[in-house]
Design an enzyme around this catalytic site. Structure first.
Site, PDB file in Angstrom:
ATOM      1  N   CYS A   1      -5.191  24.403 -41.616  1.00  0.00           N
ATOM      2  CA  CYS A   1      -4.189  23.593 -40.918  1.00  0.00           C
ATOM      3  C   CYS A   1      -2.863  23.527 -41.659  1.00  0.00           C
ATOM      4  O   CYS A   1      -1.864  23.075 -41.095  1.00  0.00           O
ATOM      5  CB  CYS A   1      -4.725  22.183 -40.678  1.00  0.00           C
ATOM      6  SG  CYS A   1      -4.994  21.240 -42.196  1.00  0.00           S
TER       7      CYS A   1
ATOM      8  N   GLY B   1     -13.439  18.760 -36.851  1.00  0.00           N
ATOM      9  CA  GLY B   1     -13.953  17.752 -35.932  1.00  0.00           C
ATOM     10  C   GLY B   1     -15.106  16.977 -36.539  1.00  0.00           C
ATOM     11  O   GLY B   1     -15.181  15.742 -36.408  1.00  0.00           O
TER      12      GLY B   1
ATOM     13  N   ALA C   1     -15.081  20.464 -31.994  1.00  0.00           N
ATOM     14  CA  ALA C   1     -16.388  20.326 -32.643  1.00  0.00           C
ATOM     15  C   ALA C   1     -16.563  21.302 -33.801  1.00  0.00           C
ATOM     16  O   ALA C   1     -17.685  21.656 -34.164  1.00  0.00           O
ATOM     17  CB  ALA C   1     -17.506  20.528 -31.611  1.00  0.00           C
TER      18      ALA C   1
END
Length: 428
Positions: free
Chosen positions: A50, A194, A190
């Site tokens: 990220c 997550g 997910a």
């Protein structure tokens, strides 16, 4: 060694550029294939998270490989190499080793000391191993980096607060909107982020917890693990009406939350966007009642002030870098020494063969004695030079001695590939 790291992160570029360079998991094999197809890149591992995109490579020439890798990153970002270059960082040889170890230890993370990077690095290496783009050099580097990361977390308390990007984002959000304890929360996605988001929300006391994902099966498995409720992705608008907190961490190339979806909600909403590319469309943060925390906001707000634990981690990394380089220099000279001894055996064997042809009257016992004596002489002549070259090779610049042996004796060193998936952690 010829190790090269080329990357871009929250430290060198803004989120908009990071979004364009980021590589979704399903595209990673194609990018890896493109990398090793370049003229100067032999091996490649790509780490895309990220807040960073990095390429670890074994290369045949620094400038050529830098141009090869820069070209691929520029193509992905829709820019030119010249435009992208100021946002890139480059580490070569020893600096590349040090950078890999610091990344694994969490010392280069947005939240210093976070442990999630270890799993991300392991996954990146695993994909490269499966695709056949990680060979002996990167296997040795990344296996050791993972071991260093584990050691740092085991021997220091750099992650004593259990901090992660998720916990940092949640802390920032709670500072603006108040505690999430007792408030319903939804996690979109997910994957690993997550799962971490659900665990973090649960520790913070958010309840009830919901999770949704395009793959209903993955959402259900994750919900079962964390005591949450899985909701169908098609019912996302309804689910949003029932929660006060949303964490979005998908791998979608397009936003999953926009102003049309969130603008009609009639209650305050804390939204944590932990995806890259971003899951939340521009303008959402300006909606009345919506508090948005994303990677760009975190990158400018988190403190990276060093403390005692961070300094202890840096000391471990420094020692491990030196140990790895010592091992690597010794490992590099081993094939040269073996090739020199093999060459000596070939010469001895050829001369003994000629002796048999010229002196057929020699008995088997005489031939054996001559062979034994000649082998002893050669081994004694080679013993001190080979011991010494191993010692010298372990010192800085020692690779030059092995190279000199190869040049002087015209030695050809065979290249043996290691199966990264089968090999273990072999360093001291």
């Amino acid at each position: 060694m010829n190790l090269l790291v080329v990357g871009i992160s929250h430290r060198t570029a803004g989120v908009p550029l990071l979004e364009r360079v980021a590589v979704p998991g399903d595209k990673l094999p194609d990018v890896l294939a493109d990398l090793v197809a370049q003229p100067y890149v032999d091996e490649a591992v790509m780490l895309s998270t990220c807040n960073r995109v990095e390429i670890y490579a074994s290369v045949t020439a620094f400038h050529g490989a830098l141009a090869d890798i820069g070209g691929i990153l520029a193509t992905r970002s829709g820019t030119t190499v010249g435009e992208l270059a100021p946002q890139l960082y480059v580490h070569y040889e020893v600096d590349a080793v040090r950078h890999a170890f610091r990344v694994a230890a969490g010392l280069d993370s947005m939240v210093v000391g976070e442990a999630q990077i270890l799993g991300q690095l392991r996954d990146a290496y695993g994909v490269a191993a499966e695709q056949g783009t990680a060979g002996r050099v990167l296997h040795e580097l990344l296996q050791q980096a993972l071991r260093v990361g584990k050691r740092v977390h085991a021997e220091t308390e750099i992650d004593r607060a259990g901090q992660s990007v998720v916990s940092a984002a949640l802390a920032y959000g709670q500072g603006a909107t108040g505690t999430v304890e007792g408030r319903p929360a939804l996690v979109i996605g997910a994957g690993a982020m997550g799962a971490l988001s659900l665990a973090t929300l649960k520790r913070a006391g958010a309840a009830p917890l919901y999770v949704t994902n395009r793959s209903a099966e993955r959402a259900e498995r994750l919900a079962e693990l964390h005591g949450a409720t899985a909701v169908p992705y098609a019912t996302l608008p309804t689910a949003l009406e029932q929660v006060d907190v949303v964490v979005s961490a998908t791998a979608s190339p397009e936003p999953v939350l926009d102003t049309a979806l969130l603008g009609a909600l009639g209650h305050p909403l804390l939204v944590l966007d932990l995806a890259l590319p971003r899951d939340v469309a521009p303008g959402v943060g300006d909606l009345p009642g919506v508090t948005l925390v994303d990677i760009e906001l975190l990158s400018t707000s988190l403190s990276t002030t060093a403390d005692a634990e961070q300094r202890a981690a840096e000391d471990i990394v420094a020692g491990e870098v030196e140990a790895f380089l010592t091992w690597l220099r010794g490992a590099d000279v081993a094939p040269t020494v073996a090739a020199l001894r093999a060459r000596a055996d070939e010469v001895v064997g050829a001369e003994l063969g000629r002796l048999v042809q010229r002196c057929p009257e020699l008995t088997d016992a005489h031939r054996a004695e001559v062979a034994h004596s000649v082998h002893r002489i050669v081994q004694r002549l080679l013993h001190q030079p080979t011991v010494r070259v191993r010692q010298l090779a372990s010192e800085p610049g020692g690779e030059a001695y092995a190279q000199a042996l190869r040049e002087l004796f015209d030695l050809q060193i065979p290249t043996a590939d290691i199966d990264p998936a089968a090999a273990g952690e072999v360093h001291p």
